[in-house]
Design a protein around this motif. Structure first.
Motif, PDB file in Angstrom:
ATOM      1  N   ASN A1217      12.818 -12.017   2.297  1.00 10.31           N
ATOM      2  CA  ASN A1217      13.329 -10.670   2.009  1.00 10.31           C
ATOM      3  C   ASN A1217      13.290 -10.336   0.525  1.00 10.31           C
ATOM      4  N   LEU A1218      12.388 -10.929  -0.181  1.00  8.65           N
ATOM      5  CA  LEU A1218      12.189 -10.578  -1.584  1.00  8.65           C
ATOM      6  C   LEU A1218      11.111  -9.513  -1.636  1.00  8.65           C
ATOM      7  N   HIS A1219      11.412  -8.301  -1.132  1.00  9.92           N
ATOM      8  CA  HIS A1219      10.394  -7.278  -0.913  1.00  9.92           C
ATOM      9  C   HIS A1219       9.818  -6.744  -2.215  1.00  9.92           C
ATOM     10  N   GLN A1220      10.652  -6.621  -3.253  1.00 11.61           N
ATOM     11  CA  GLN A1220      10.110  -6.150  -4.532  1.00 11.61           C
ATOM     12  C   GLN A1220       9.096  -7.148  -5.075  1.00 11.61           C
ATOM     13  N   ALA A1221       9.444  -8.416  -4.983  1.00 16.01           N
ATOM     14  CA  ALA A1221       8.484  -9.430  -5.437  1.00 16.01           C
ATOM     15  C   ALA A1221       7.241  -9.420  -4.558  1.00 16.01           C
ATOM     16  N   ALA A1222       7.453  -9.274  -3.240  1.00 13.51           N
ATOM     17  CA  ALA A1222       6.299  -9.220  -2.328  1.00 13.51           C
ATOM     18  C   ALA A1222       5.410  -8.038  -2.653  1.00 13.51           C
ATOM     19  N   LYS A1223       6.025  -6.897  -2.969  1.00 13.64           N
ATOM     20  CA  LYS A1223       5.227  -5.717  -3.344  1.00 13.64           C
ATOM     21  C   LYS A1223       4.377  -6.014  -4.574  1.00 13.64           C
ATOM     22  N   ILE A1224       4.983  -6.714  -5.552  1.00 14.76           N
ATOM     23  CA  ILE A1224       4.222  -7.075  -6.753  1.00 14.76           C
ATOM     24  C   ILE A1224       3.051  -7.969  -6.382  1.00 14.76           C
ATOM     25  N   PHE A1225       3.312  -8.956  -5.520  1.00 16.39           N
ATOM     26  CA  PHE A1225       2.242  -9.871  -5.108  1.00 16.39           C
ATOM     27  C   PHE A1225       1.122  -9.108  -4.402  1.00 16.39           C
ATOM     28  N   TYR A1226       1.465  -8.331  -3.335  1.00 16.01           N
ATOM     29  CA  TYR A1226       0.448  -7.679  -2.527  1.00 16.01           C
ATOM     30  C   TYR A1226      -0.299  -6.608  -3.302  1.00 16.01           C
ATOM     31  N   THR A1227       0.419  -5.949  -4.220  1.00 12.03           N
ATOM     32  CA  THR A1227      -0.245  -4.920  -5.012  1.00 12.03           C
ATOM     33  C   THR A1227      -1.304  -5.543  -5.915  1.00 12.03           C
ATOM     34  N   SER A1228      -0.994  -6.702  -6.434  1.00 12.67           N
ATOM     35  CA  SER A1228      -1.940  -7.310  -7.378  1.00 12.67           C
ATOM     36  C   SER A1228      -3.223  -7.753  -6.701  1.00 12.67           C
ATOM     37  N   ILE A1229      -3.194  -7.995  -5.378  1.00 13.54           N
ATOM     38  CA  ILE A1229      -4.411  -8.453  -4.685  1.00 13.54           C
ATOM     39  C   ILE A1229      -4.912  -7.424  -3.673  1.00 13.54           C
ATOM     40  N   SER A1230      -4.291  -6.240  -3.643  1.00 10.59           N
ATOM     41  CA  SER A1230      -4.706  -5.155  -2.744  1.00 10.59           C
ATOM     42  C   SER A1230      -4.719  -5.598  -1.280  1.00 10.59           C
ATOM     43  N   ASN A1231      -3.712  -6.323  -0.868  1.00 14.66           N
ATOM     44  CA  ASN A1231      -3.572  -6.724   0.533  1.00 14.66           C
ATOM     45  C   ASN A1231      -2.840  -5.613   1.271  1.00 14.66           C
ATOM     46  N   TRP A1232      -3.636  -4.678   1.816  1.00 13.79           N
ATOM     47  CA  TRP A1232      -3.061  -3.459   2.387  1.00 13.79           C
ATOM     48  C   TRP A1232      -2.216  -3.744   3.615  1.00 13.79           C
ATOM     49  N   SER A1233      -2.622  -4.710   4.382  1.00 17.00           N
ATOM     50  CA  SER A1233      -1.890  -4.983   5.620  1.00 17.00           C
ATOM     51  C   SER A1233      -0.448  -5.368   5.321  1.00 17.00           C
ATOM     52  N   LYS A1234      -0.311  -6.344   4.491  1.00 21.74           N
ATOM     53  CA  LYS A1234       1.038  -6.830   4.219  1.00 21.74           C
ATOM     54  C   LYS A1234       1.784  -5.887   3.266  1.00 21.74           C
ATOM     55  N   LEU A1235       1.033  -5.208   2.438  1.00 24.49           N
ATOM     56  CA  LEU A1235       1.680  -4.238   1.570  1.00 24.49           C
ATOM     57  C   LEU A1235       2.270  -3.090   2.400  1.00 24.49           C
ATOM     58  N   ALA A1236       1.549  -2.690   3.465  1.00 28.36           N
ATOM     59  CA  ALA A1236       2.059  -1.637   4.325  1.00 28.36           C
ATOM     60  C   ALA A1236       3.390  -2.041   4.944  1.00 28.36           C
ATOM     61  N   THR A1237       3.468  -3.253   5.454  1.00 26.84           N
ATOM     62  CA  THR A1237       4.731  -3.731   6.035  1.00 26.84           C
ATOM     63  C   THR A1237       5.836  -3.750   5.000  1.00 26.84           C
ATOM     64  N   THR A1238       5.496  -4.172   3.816  1.00 27.10           N
ATOM     65  CA  THR A1238       6.497  -4.215   2.747  1.00 27.10           C
ATOM     66  C   THR A1238       6.972  -2.812   2.402  1.00 27.10           C
ATOM     67  N   LEU A1239       6.020  -1.860   2.351  1.00 25.51           N
ATOM     68  CA  LEU A1239       6.396  -0.484   2.025  1.00 25.51           C
ATOM     69  C   LEU A1239       7.270   0.131   3.109  1.00 25.51           C
ATOM     70  N   VAL A1240       7.055  -0.259   4.363  1.00 20.93           N
ATOM     71  CA  VAL A1240       7.946   0.208   5.432  1.00 20.93           C
ATOM     72  C   VAL A1240       9.368  -0.255   5.172  1.00 20.93           C
ATOM     73  N   HIS A1241       9.493  -1.515   4.784  1.00 24.09           N
ATOM     74  CA  HIS A1241      10.838  -2.027   4.446  1.00 24.09           C
ATOM     75  C   HIS A1241      11.423  -1.273   3.257  1.00 24.09           C
ATOM     76  N   LEU A1242      10.561  -0.799   2.382  1.00 28.43           N
ATOM     77  CA  LEU A1242      11.024  -0.052   1.217  1.00 28.43           C
ATOM     78  C   LEU A1242      11.078   1.455   1.494  1.00 28.43           C
ATOM     79  N   GLU A1243      10.756   1.898   2.773  1.00 27.20           N
ATOM     80  CA  GLU A1243      10.835   3.286   3.245  1.00 27.20           C
ATOM     81  C   GLU A1243       9.884   4.225   2.506  1.00 27.20           C
ATOM     82  N   ASP A1244       8.743   3.720   2.098  1.00 27.88           N
ATOM     83  CA  ASP A1244       7.696   4.558   1.487  1.00 27.88           C
ATOM     84  C   ASP A1244       6.613   4.757   2.543  1.00 27.88           C
ATOM     85  N   TYR A1245       6.803   5.750   3.502  1.00 27.35           N
ATOM     86  CA  TYR A1245       5.967   5.862   4.696  1.00 27.35           C
ATOM     87  C   TYR A1245       4.561   6.345   4.397  1.00 27.35           C
TER      88      TYR A1245
END
Length: 1682
Positions: A1217-1245
């Motif tokens: 549940n370290l979503h901010q850190a996960a967002k940083i990780f996924y953003t840096s490698i453009s992993n859209w799949s997992k970034l999308a899930t993270t953004l849902v948790h962050l309510e950025d639809y």
């Protein structure tokens, strides 16, 4: 809710046929028509590029070809492919013919191309548009048509369209401008040569027939979406004269609010329905009316972009491919479209016109009501128009015609003609009633040309009645009508009337019509004889079998006196030489022998026929002087002999023919003819007889032919005959007779040759013959004796006849290798030694086998005789081993210094000489064996003579492991003695370390540790050359470690040359850890020493202390590893840091992470990064930052250079549940799949949907979709939902979610767009199959082959039955396991649906047994050659008896003989009877015997009665065996006696077990004097013959000598039986006496009182043991079994 007006289905999923997803796109996948899809594919960088062709019309058959090209497009319907390479090189290939059609190189790049017609390619370059006709040889290169407009500059060309006439063209391009996709069109008129630039995204051309207009209206339609709105435009082009102008249409295109970036990408026009299909980028389908532009329907059919489309062949719908590889087809649902349109009153007129145009149901009631209103109101013209335009012509009936016919004409215009005029103006033809009403007035007015024009235009209904109306006016026109009306009898009559005879038979074959051919032929023969002959031949040679009776045809010709034509006809029809045509062959030959003998001679000479009446034709040939032909045909032996005797003396005699003719005769006939020829004129016929005898020697038998020649005492004939076969014959008599005849003919060279080369004569017989012949030349006799080992007889013969010169010739010239036998023979006849020695001097020693010579002389104890010869041979340079062996034996026997010879000479055979010396002198044998290294013999001789010291020295010197193993074997009783000598003498004397090592290794291998330690201590610890040998020291420690562990520490301290690595490891292996530690310390191996402490002593504290003492990084590393294993994480990290060792980073990271030592881990990882750049290090460091919430450090780290596995870190962060850190990780490698899930948790639809689109993952789509629906973000939810319905489970949850929330419209919209997705419901595919069966049956098979597993087959079966689609019906039945119906359908419509392998698969699975027999009859009638194969698979399922009866009834049993033999194992009577009948007919007695013996279910008496009358004895023997099996002993024996098969008779009598049968046969043998059979009966029927009868017959017929063995055996048996009875009787008496004595001595009441003794059952006398047999006698032996 009303049903959808469209039919939508998934035709194919390209990935399901092996197409890679990366190859599914606009640039790599092309769709030119509904026949082929063409994909360029390269699965990997190293893979070979391929072009994949999917044939949609052939069951989606996939073809892969290794083709490298930039673009590939397939022809609309043919196997023709166009390839483009390097943007400019173009090539066209015909794949069926494997030929290149055209090739060209453009001057500029081709940016887009496609097929624009069946023969033309359209090519778009950067500057112009070109057309290229692939069939026009004058067009060697593409031809420029027009230049591109400037409005297309910078655009991607996505389409190029032309109208049906090729006069109008349109290029479609798109470009990115101001954040949206802008469409650009260039419309070009070929006639005017001008272009117009238009803004538009998609365009198409079409035609429609406006109501009341005489010509079609051509329109151009395009769609555009601008920044302000979207429009569909329909404009007229090429306005035809007489038509009203078409008003331009411009209608709005609706796009959903969420489809802000959507735009049209493709348009297709359905000419059948008058509908425009438009597809958008977001997968929406729009349907517009072509005439009015009215929007009919809109829905979403794909969540993915449909990047290419095309129209189907029937112009009913649109076919497209999306980026997932779905091939989708959308068309109007004819059953619902009209009803759907009528729901909106504004669309009523459109519905009526569409129903009229395409013949659709749904508007019939409206048309009927409108017709009645107009007709009743007097608007007859309007009523006629309504009736003419009624859907499917349901108002075009006889009633309607009569209504108009009954109306009075309005002026000069007749309403019925007005009505017909309207019907003829329509594109649909008149029906039958209308045609027959229209034709008579037209013909009566001599306006036949109008009917011809209407017929040509397809306006009429062709029927037999129409042809009858036309025939009086024009036969050819009537013929054309009959042909189209399928009036076969009228067609044939018309062909005959017009003289077109050659067209009759092809037409009848095509239609299946069968006229009266004979009547037709008679008519043709009378009118045109030559054409009549041709026609008759054609009828007789029809591929389906003769259509006429051949005899009746011949009668027709003979009735007209046409012999030549009859002959030609018969030669043609009888060319296959069938047996059933034998009478016709006879008729043909008789006809020509009587009228044209030379023709008959030619026919017979060509051997065209073989089934005519040979006797009749032979007689006619003899009468006409064709004697040779007569002889060929005669079968009567007397006639043949009569003719053949004089044949060699006739003029033009052909010897080869005569020889070949004898090949046709039987053996008996041939011999009789040869005898007759010799008897009649031996001088004239001898040469011919020899030629015949030579060629047919093997068949006639050399014995018979030799007897024939000897009968007439012709040695000359015998010599020449035998000379021609002797080289090929293996008959000893042939070879002997040839030698004999050659001798008498004086041909001594031949005698010598045969004696030398032949392997088949009887040598004894030939030898005796040659000796008796007393030839002056002894060479033949010498050769025979030499080849067949008669040397002794030869020498005796020659010595007795004083032929010493012949002996010398033999050993000098013929065979010097026989010298030993010759010398032995001379010694046996006591020849003078001087003669023998002199003879030896004359022979070349090189050619004499010295071994054999020595053996011959030695066996006669005359070895010294050879000493001069041997020494002379040796002196001459001959180095044969046998010479030295012989000299050695002579020196040993003479004691002439043998030791020196044995030691110094290397040429003798040590094994042979040693064996010779063993009993004479073992020391000499040892010398010989030692020299030859004959190990086993040497060991044996030294053991026998206790020569252990010599053995020990030899074994050590040999250094052979196998020899050591043999000596040291525990089975060797001399092992201890030999070991003592090895240790005490051999090893101390040896200075070779290799040999000593071999000895030590052998002791080790023999598992003698005690003896090995003893040996090694003597070598290593005592003064010797091997004190400092490392290997021996190692071995000593190794042995002690295994056998005596207490000595190891002492050896480690005393020895210095051993290998510490090996010794330490050995100590570790055996558990001597302290010794191992001491060893490593002694040699300074500190790292390995600490390994021992850590891994084996298991003392981390001692290891830490040891590390503190030595303070070496390597030691600290080992200690750190141990601490880490012991979960001392902090200590381990500190030790690793002290060691400056990052190598074990993986384990440190894992342990520290689990222990939560993040801060310590960060220190370690920073140290590790100084030395290593490994992903796990950077990954762990990044995640440690995340867990410590050091996000700034984390971002700095990720921005810097690193090799971290960022995705793994992001996953772990998301899990915790370290979503901010996960967002940083996924953003840096453009992993859209997992970034999308993270953004849902962050309510950025919004961002989540964009990421989900890029990720395209079902789980992500589900999460994002649920969140979007919850927030009513339906535009985003729809995008997600289209990606969810591919999963049935997700689809159910999705539907429930929408229904629960009440979002029904959104749900319907989503599902309609998802009909063609990958996992569509079964109902979609089923309805597609039903629609195809009704309206596109030619495509149904392709569909069901692909999707039968996803369809509701029962519904589809009903649809196929209604549509009479037999192959499809069979396919559905088969895959629905309705095998009965499938088989019946195949048999009922075999011409459409039969295929052998498929039928076999079906028929074996049917449940109704009657179908099996229908299938068998079907194959018998249609495919008899495959009948056996069918029966093979049906064997386990059918009633074999019934099958046999079926074929017996039809007289076709031979067809199924293999089947009968296969099922005979079932032992069914019907089968056995059928097989037996066939075998009797074929005279196959061997198989019949096996059948009768192995399978007994048949009428044995009936079969035997048939066989006993057979001409062949083998069949009568089988009859006897059958009688034996049925216990008809007398009948069986009578048959055997009749054929003198006495062995069978004896066996039958013995098996019968009846004394009277045996006695009768015995008396029969005595009566005929067969004493052998008499003795056989005594043996075989021993138990069945009374001795008194034997004695009587023996005495009366003098057979005492033959009876004596029987009597001896009988008396011996009786003697033994009497002795056995006597012994048994004496034993029983002794037992009874003892029992009586025991009873007398036993008290009456016993020793105790009865009142206290209890029951007396256990003390009473036991009953006597029962006898083993019922009568107390031992079974008596019979026969010779004692």
């Amino acid at each position: 809710m009303a049903p959808l007006p469209i039919s939508f289905q998934e035709v194919l999923m390209l990935p399901s046929v092996g197409v890679d997803n990366s190859a599914i796109g606009f640039n790599t996948c092309t769709l030119e028509s509904d026949h082929f899809i063409c994909i360029r594919e390269k699965k990997s960088e190293t893979a070979q590029p391929e072009v994949v062709i999917v044939d949609l019309k052939s069951g989606n058959n996939v073809t892969r070809r290794p083709i490298k090209a930039d673009s590939a497009i397939m022809h609309w319907s043919k196997q023709i492919i166009a390839l483009r390479a390097q943007s400019r090189t173009l090539q066209i290939f015909d794949l069926d013919k494997k030929a290149k059609l055209k090739s060209a190189t453009m001057n500029e790049d081709v940016v887009f191309w496609k097929w624009i017609s069946d023969s033309t390619l359209g090519l778009v370059t950067d500057n112009a548009v070109f057309h290229w006709d692939i069939y026009d040889n004058s067009q060697t290169a593409p031809v420029e048509v027009f230049k591109r407009n400037a409005n297309l500059n910078g655009c991607q060309i996505i389409n190029y369209r032309t109208n049906s006439e090729g006069k109008w063209m349109a290029i479609v391009g798109i470009s990115q401008q101001q954040g949206r996709v802008v469409g650009s069109l260039q419309l070009y008129s070929k006639d005017r040569g001008i272009s117009q630039a238009i803004e538009g995204h998609a365009a198409t051309f079409g035609t429609l027939r406006l109501e009341g207009e005489p010509a079609d209206t051509k329109v151009f339609s395009f769609a555009v979406r601008t920044a302000t709105g979207a429009k569909l435009h329909i404009v007229e082009i090429d306005h035809p004269e007489g038509n009203k102008p078409f008003q331009k249409k411009a209608v709005d295109i609706f796009f959903p609010p969420e489809a802000t970036n959507d735009f049209p990408v493709a348009m297709q026009v359905s000419q059948k329905y008058g509908i425009i299909y438009m597809v958008t980028k977001y997968g929406f389908i729009h349907l517009y009316d072509l005439e009015t532009g009215t929007t009919l329907f809109m829905n979403r059919i794909s969540s993915e972009t449909i990047f290419t489309t095309c129209a189907d062949t029937e112009s009913t719908g649109i076919l497209g491919i999306n980026r997932k590889g779905q091939v989708l087809f959308v068309s109007v649902d004819e059953s619902t479209i009209v009803d759907y349109l009528l729901q909106n009153p504004a669309n009523t007129e459109i519905a009526i016109k569409m129903a009229s145009r395409a013949g659709l149901p749904g508007a019939d009631q409206l048309y009927s009501r409108q017709f009645d209103q107009l007709f009743n109101s007097g608007d007859y013209e309007g009523a006629a128009k309504v009736a003419a335009n009624s859907p499917r012509g349901f108002l075009r009936t006889t009633e309607t015609i009569n209504k108009f016919k009954n109306l009075p004409p309005a002026g000069k215009v007749s309403y019925i003609l007005l009505y017909f005029g309207m019907l003829l103006d329509k594109t649909t033809p008149l029906n039958k009633t209308e045609t027959l009403e229209l034709a008579p007035p037209v013909l009566s007015q001599s306006r036949k040309h109008l009917l011809e024009k209407w017929a040509k235009d397809g306006k009429l209904d062709f029927s037999e009645e129409l042809g009858d109306l036309i025939r009086p006016y024009d036969v050819n026109f009537a013929l054309a009508v009959y042909l189209k009306a399928n009036a076969a009898h009228k067609v044939v009559a018309s062909f005959a009337e017009l003289g077109q005879f050659d067209k009759i038979l092809p037409y009848c074959d095509q239609t299946g019509y069968q006229p009266d051919w004979i009547t037709l032929l008679q008519h043709i023969v009378r009118t045109n004889p030559e054409r009549g002959a041709e026609f008759a031949t054609t009828l007789a040679n029809h591929q389906g079998g003769p259509l006429v009776d051949i005899e009746r045809v011949v009668d027709v010709f003979q009735a007209q006196g046409m012999v030549q034509q009859a002959t030609a006809f018969l030669l043609e029809v009888l060319k296959d030489n069938h047996p059933e045509h034998g009478h016709l062959q006879t008729r043909l030959l008789e006809m020509n022998l009587m009228n044209a003998p030379q023709v008959a001679d030619a026919i017979l000479g060509n051997n065209l026929f073989s089934h005519f009446d040979k006797a009749r034709i032979a007689n006619l040939c003899e009468q006409t002087g064709l004697f040779q032909k007569a002889l060929e045909l005669y079968e009567d032996s007397a006639a043949i002999k009569r003719v053949i005797v004089g044949i060699p003396g006739t003029a033009n005699f052909n010897p080869d023919w005569l020889v070949n003719y004898f090949g046709q005769l039987s053996v008996e006939q041939s011999l009789e003819c040869l005898d007759a020829m010799m008897k009649a004129n031996i001088r004239q016929n001898l040469q011919s007889v020899v030629q015949v005898a030579t060629k047919y020697s093997e068949l006639l038998g050399p014995t018979n032919l030799i007897d024939l020649f000897e009968k007439y005492k012709t040695h000359e004939g015998l010599f020449y005959y035998l000379g021609s076969i002797v080289n090929l014959s293996q008959d000893a008599d042939v070879h002997f007779k040839y030698i004999e005849s050659a001798t008498r003919m004086g041909q001594f060279n031949e005698v010598e040759r045969i004696c030398r080369d032949s392997n088949f004569y009887n040598p004894e017989k030939v030898k005796n013959f040659l000796k008796e012949a007393k030839l002056t030349e002894m060479l033949p006799l010498i050769i025979v004796c030499d080849r067949h080992n008669f040397v002794h007889d030869l020498i005796l013969y020659l010595y007795q006849n004083q032929r010493f010169n012949a002996i010398e010739v033999y050993v000098q010239r013929v065979n010097p290798t026989r010298t030993p036998e010759v010398i032995g023979g001379l010694l046996d006849v006591d020849c003078d030694e001087a003669v023998i020695k002199n003879l030896l001097t004359t022979i070349n020693p090189e050619s004499i086998p010295i071994d054999a010579l020595v053996q011959q002389v030695e066996s006669r104890n005359r070895l010294k005789l050879l000493l001069p010869f041997l020494e002379a041979t040796l002196a001459s340079g001959n180095q044969q081993q046998a010479i030295f062996n012989a000299l050695a034996k002579i020196y040993i026997d003479s004691n002439n210094n043998p030791e020196k010879f044995l030691k110094e000479n290397d040429q003798y055979d040590t094994l042979s000489v040693g064996k010779y010396c063993e009993k004479r002198d073992p020391n000499l044998a040892f010398i010989a064996y030692q020299k030859g290294q004959n190990d086993l013999e040497l060991i044996n001789i030294t053991n026998e003579n206790s020569m252990y010291r010599a053995q020990a020295r030899y074994v050590l010197e040999r250094a052979d492991r196998e020899l050591w193993a043999f000596v040291l074997s525990e089975n060797n009783i001399h092992r201890r003695s030999v070991i003592d000598q090895v240790v005490a003498t051999a090893v101390p004397e040896c200075t070779d370390p290799g040999k000593v090592s071999e000895a030590v290794a052998s002791f080790l291998q023999a598992d003698l540790p005690g003896e090995l330690i003893e040996l090694l201590e003597k070598i290593v610890l005592e003064p010797s050359p091997f004190n400092d040998n490392p290997s021996l020291q190692n071995l000593l420690i190794l042995t002690a470690a295994r056998a005596d562990k207490g000595r190891v520490m002492d050896y480690i301290h005393r020895l210095d040359a051993f290998n510490p690595e090996e010794c330490a490891q050995l100590c570790i292996d055996v558990g001597l850890h302290e010794e191992a530690f001491e060893t490593y310390k002694k040699v300074g191996e500190k790292t390995k020493a600490v390994e021992v402490l850590v891994e084996h002593v298991v003392s981390i504290d001692r290891a830490s202390a040891f590390a503190e003492d030595v303070d070496i990084p390597e030691v600290w590393s080992k200690v750190a590893k141990a601490q880490l294993d012991g979960l001392r994480v902090a200590d381990a990290i500190e030790s690793y840091i002290r060691a400056n060792d990052p190598q074990n980073y993986v384990e440190v990271i894992e342990v520290a992470t689990h222990a939560g030592k993040d801060e310590e881990l960060v220190k370690y990882l920073r140290m590790a990064r100084k030395h290593l750049r490994e992903p796990p290090i950077d990954t762990a460091l990044a995640f440690s930052y995340a867990r410590l919430d050091q996000l700034a450090e984390l971002e700095d780290f990720l921005r810097g250079t690193n090799v971290a596995n960022i995705e793994e870190s992001g996953d772990k962060a998301a899990e915790e549940n370290l979503h901010q850190a996960a967002k940083i990780f996924y953003t840096s490698i453009s992993n859209w799949s997992k970034l999308a899930t993270t953004l849902v948790h962050l309510e950025d639809y919004q961002a989540a949907v964009e990421c989900a689109r890029k990720a395209n993952n079902i789980k992500v789509w589900n999460q994002v979709h649920g969140a979007c629906v919850a927030k009513k973000e339906f535009r985003l939810a729809r995008i997600c939902g289209l990606n969810l319905i591919v999963d049935a489970e997700q689809l159910q949850a999705l539907v429930k979610q929408y229904e629960r929330e009440g979002y029904f419209d959104e749900l319907i919209d989503l599902l309609e767009q998802g009909l063609g997705l990958e996992r569509a419901h079964m109902g979609m595919f089923t309805e597609l199959g039903i629609a195809l069966s009704r309206y596109h049956p030619d495509r149904l098979m392709e569909h069901i082959k692909l999707f039968w597993g996803r369809m509701n087959l029962p519904k589809l079966i009903r649809a196929c039955e209604e549509a009479n689609l037999w192959p499809e019906l069979v396919f559905c039945y088969f895959h629905y396991d309705e095998f009965d119906n499938a088989a019946l359908a195949v048999m009922e419509r075999a011409q459409n649906s039969w295929e052998h392998q498929q039928f076999k698969e079906i028929v074996v699975k049917v449940a109704n047994l009657e179908i099996y027999y229908r299938a068998i009859n079907f194959y018998l009638e249609q495919h008899p050659s495959l009948l056996t194969d069918l029966l093979q698979v049906l064997t386990p399922r059918i009633d074999v008896n019934r099958v046999v009866r079926m074929f017996q009834k039809s007289d076709n049993l031979p067809l199924i003989k293999p089947f009968l033999l296969n099922v005979q194992t079932q032992n069914k009577r019907t089968v056995n009877d059928a097989i037996n009948d066939l075998l009797i007919e074929e005279e196959d007695y061997k198989t019949l015997r096996d059948s009768a013996e192995n399978y007994d279910n048949y009428d044995a008496v009936e079969l035997a009665s048939r066989l006993e009358k057979h001409d062949l004895v083998f069949f009568r023997q089988i009859a006897a065996n059958i009688y034996r099996k049925t216990k008809r002993w007398e009948k069986s024996i009578a048959l055997s006696k009749q054929d003198k098969l006495y062995k069978d008779a004896i066996e039958t009598a013995a098996i019968s077990g009846k004394s009277d049968v045996v006695e009768e046969l015995l008396r029969y043998f005595v009566d005929i004097g067969s004493r052998e059979c008499y003795v056989g009966m005594l043996y075989a029927c021993y138990d069945l013959i009374r001795p008194d009868i034997i004695l009587e017959l023996s005495w009366r017929h003098g057979l005492n000598d033959f009876t004596m063995p029987y009597m001896i055996n009988l008396l011996s048996q009786q003697t033994k039986e009497i002795a056995t009875l006597k012994a048994d009787n004496e034993a029983r008496k002794a037992k009874e006496t003892a029992q009586e004595k025991h009873e007398d001595e036993t008290p009456i009441l016993g020793n105790r009182l009865m009142i206290t003794a209890g029951p007396a059952a256990s003390t009473g006398r036991a009953s006597p043991a029962p006898f083993g047999q019922s009568n107390g006698f031992v079974p008596q032996p019979t026969g010779f079994g004692f």
